[in-house]
Design an enzyme around this catalytic site. Sequence first.
Site, mmCIF file in Angstrom:
data_model
loop_
_atom_site.group_PDB
_atom_site.id
_atom_site.type_symbol
_atom_site.label_atom_id
_atom_site.label_comp_id
_atom_site.label_asym_id
_atom_site.label_seq_id
_atom_site.Cartn_x
_atom_site.Cartn_y
_atom_site.Cartn_z
ATOM 1 N N GLU A 487 46.686 48.317 31.481
ATOM 2 C CA GLU A 487 45.725 49.099 32.265
ATOM 3 C C GLU A 487 46.434 50.376 32.741
ATOM 4 O OE1 GLU A 487 43.234 46.635 34.553
ATOM 5 O OE2 GLU A 487 41.962 48.274 35.201
ATOM 6 N N GLU A 768 47.716 42.858 44.187
ATOM 7 C CA GLU A 768 46.333 43.265 43.912
ATOM 8 C C GLU A 768 45.334 42.447 44.739
ATOM 9 O OE1 GLU A 768 45.148 42.659 39.855
ATOM 10 O OE2 GLU A 768 43.464 44.032 40.057
HETATM 11 C C1 BGC Z 1 41.839 47.814 38.643
HETATM 12 C C2 BGC Z 1 41.519 48.231 40.039
HETATM 13 C C3 BGC Z 1 40.243 48.967 40.038
HETATM 14 C C4 BGC Z 1 39.211 47.975 39.611
HETATM 15 C C5 BGC Z 1 37.834 48.470 39.673
HETATM 16 C C6 BGC Z 1 40.772 46.901 38.184
HETATM 17 O O1 BGC Z 1 40.978 46.453 36.911
HETATM 18 O O2 BGC Z 1 43.082 47.268 38.531
HETATM 19 O O3 BGC Z 1 42.428 48.320 40.952
HETATM 20 O O4 BGC Z 1 39.965 49.707 41.134
HETATM 21 O O5 BGC Z 1 39.509 47.468 38.335
HETATM 22 O O6 BGC Z 1 37.033 47.665 39.010
#
Ligand code: BGC
Length: 915
Positions: A487, A768
């Site tokens: 990501e 997270e």
């Molecule tokens: C990310 C986030 C993001 C979110 C929004 C995730 O996969 O890691 O931090 O803001 O998606 O959907």
Amino acid sequence: MKRPLILLAFFQLVTIWTFAQVTVQKLLTENRVDPIGIDVPMPRLSWQLASAKQNVRQTAYEVRVGTDAASLAKGAIWQSGRVSSGQSVHVSYAGPGLQPGQRYSWQVRVWDNTTTKPSAWSSPAHWQTGLLTAANWKANWIQPGFAEDTINQPSPMLRKVFTATKKVKSATLFMTAHGLYEAQINGKRVGDAFLTPGWTSYNSHLQYQTYDVTDLLMPGQNAIGVTLASGWYRGRLAWQNQRNIYGKDLALLGQLAITYTDGSTEIILTDESWKSATGAVRMSEIYDGELSDSRLAQPGWEMAGFADGNWSGVITKPFGYTNLVAAYNEPIRKHEARQPVKVLTTPKGETVLDFGQNLVGWVKFRITGKAGDKVVLSHVEMLDKFGNPYFENLRTAKAQATYLLKGGAETLEPHFTFFGFRYVRVEGLTGPVNPADFTAIALYSDMPKTGEFTTSNALVNQLQSNIQWGQRGNFLDVPTDCPQRDERLGWTGDAEVFSRTAAFNFGVNNFFAKWLKDVAADQFSNGAVPFVIPDVLTKTGAFGRTPMGAAGWSDASIIIPWNMYVSYGDRRVLEQQYASMKAYEGYMESVAKNDIWSEGFQFGDWLSFVDTEGSPAFEAKSAFTDVHLVAQCFYAYNTDLMRKAATLLGKTEDAAHYATLLERIKTAFQNAYMTPNGRLISDTQTAYVLALQFDMLPEPLRPQAVGRLVENIKKYKNHLTTGFLGTPFLCPVLSRFGRTDVAYDLLLQETYPSWLYPVKMGATTIWERWDSMKPDSTFQSPSMTSFNHYAYGAVGDWMYRTITGIDTDEAGPGYQHSIIKPQPGGKLTSASASLQTYYGLLRSAWKNEAGKLTLTVEVPANTTATIYVPAKNADVVQVGGRSLAAAGLTVTGNEPGYVITKTGSGIYTFTTTER
Ligand code: BGC
């Protein structure tokens, strides 16, 4: 005879002390120290005043700019003359048009309120312009002339030999690439920036770097060699396996401008005379890592004498120059270097190095082996509960550095990738591991470290460390969500919620200014702002293909410029972003019906607490807040910021429109989401927090809302339940409404969900999710379990602004006028924070010992502060051992528990025994 002499010396000293002028120091050009390669036509200049005296204010300044530091006095190209002004930050150069590739020097002197004489001229500072316009690019885009192995895409190497015909006075290299590049001249690395040219929305903005390479050139024959790699340009990006987002072939553009001592000039360009081949780097990808085969290295290829007879030529391509911009923010550089704290043998028998800190970068190591030996370093953030490396949360990112050895001793490191890791599994070593041979190197944008925050509570200090490390790891040219899995994207929401905290810890003004240009560039024509910037998701249809915005995410386009303005007093970011901000506000207006933004996709209060375990500790099953209630609060927030920005920029019609709109949005909120008694349709912490933060409720109904919020927190036994959007405002709202005690309860909570729970679990960065690792050491769903996501670190803003009470008045932004209002509590016995502002060091430190509270405040010269001393009344406050009055301070206001006074610059130590 002796006595008069001593007396004379004494009087001289006193005179020097009394009439000592201020010193002018720490000059910045466009917010950076002596930047090289900037294309701002009228750079802004800032300086600091230093003085041992209190209450020092600048009354006037004089700036002079020249092309040669030595002759500034005589040969200035621009002199401002004496300007009666207190402005010492962001003063715009206003001289003749700047020339490309030219070095400028400048210095400044000031007059202050304590003497009539000017200060001495400051030491000169410098800046060097970039190429300024597309017309100044003479070089051709070149690509390797051989047929590429399209499977592994080994890194092309491009080289050219040239002759420096005379003695070189100066040499400047301008360079960029499609892909990533690393350049060498005569075998020496050019500059100390990594992963250049950085990541931007390449189709709109491609940064080029400028390097002073004078010292790398030699008389006679020279060689320049450049290695390219896929990087963000054409490597795999985002989780849908997409490649070639910006193009499928790599290319290089470079221009070396040489000035000889006799004044003549010469320019070496990328053109068809270059040669190309491949070497050691056989594969490199942002997510997957790098494969390097030292047996295929071509030793000496960056030297003039290298025999390149069997190398291919290159081809030129007309890619043009219109998207080229000089790099504006600090480049990615190498920072902390750490050796393993432990060498572990896992239950599976693998060798794992523990670097003791989750960080972002790579490992450099020394090794002696046989030709063809294979060493593989695999990077992970965590070990599972059995002690084995945990790979699943990387999703498809391989995150490996693989080396095939040439035989003999080698020192190896990757070049065109990065990893988020604390642990490294090492495979392929033959002998025992010597930890001293391995060094983890942190790589991140070279933002100056500006903030320090520390308290008497070791867990809170670790939380602060985790916040700062989260910022280091995810401020890698763009603000990313995470640095490890497939990501690593510029998620707008994450950046938005963290931006104010970020501006305490590091100097992020230019970092965000650069990214915001891409926010504007990638904005859809209907004003909506993509969820990640640079936008690599729209093409894939990850969220459908209809341009849309989401509250809290797309709002980065309004909230971050405002936060930067407040934090740095930098009006230009607002001027530059205003059109983009207005377009996004217009988007929200267009999708709202009857002033309610209640349709379409929303992330809402992303990753708020969900009681999946049905734990008896909590009555409620979840803390889910209606996503449209959240959106309406952010609609109001944005509109209020637009009102403020429009007012500031003199756009009175806009300001009036936003003021009326704001009232309508609030009324619509109350009609849709609130009972007449003020209960909200979502009985959650986030609902009350947002409604209170953005003044969505009629004033008389606010106290009951605070009551409900506190009751909710108590129901969860002093645990927070907020997600990305509620978390930043949770403690600030409690403090604003007089419940800092509850905010401390939340901050100091050690069990899940809380900020200190991960700390207790050994976290060294922000996670997270509140429970990325569960109490039994198992993990949350591997598809979304990052251990380095800064969003929840947004509490850092409250820690600085409330625990130590360092804040700026919006009316005196950038700490021109500070508000220092510490709120001791939570059994802390001391707390201290400092911030390097553009004016100088601002500091607030308190300690509570044996019933005596001592507060030390340092206010930089040329600024003022309103200080709230925690005390019952003025009679029980002493400053520097004297009463306030005796120290020349007047009480300017009272608030229960505080004595308020206003000061100019200086260091003030207040003590009180009664609070
Ligand atoms: C990310 C986030 C993001 C979110 C929004 C995730 O996969 O890691 O931090 O803001 O998606 O959907």
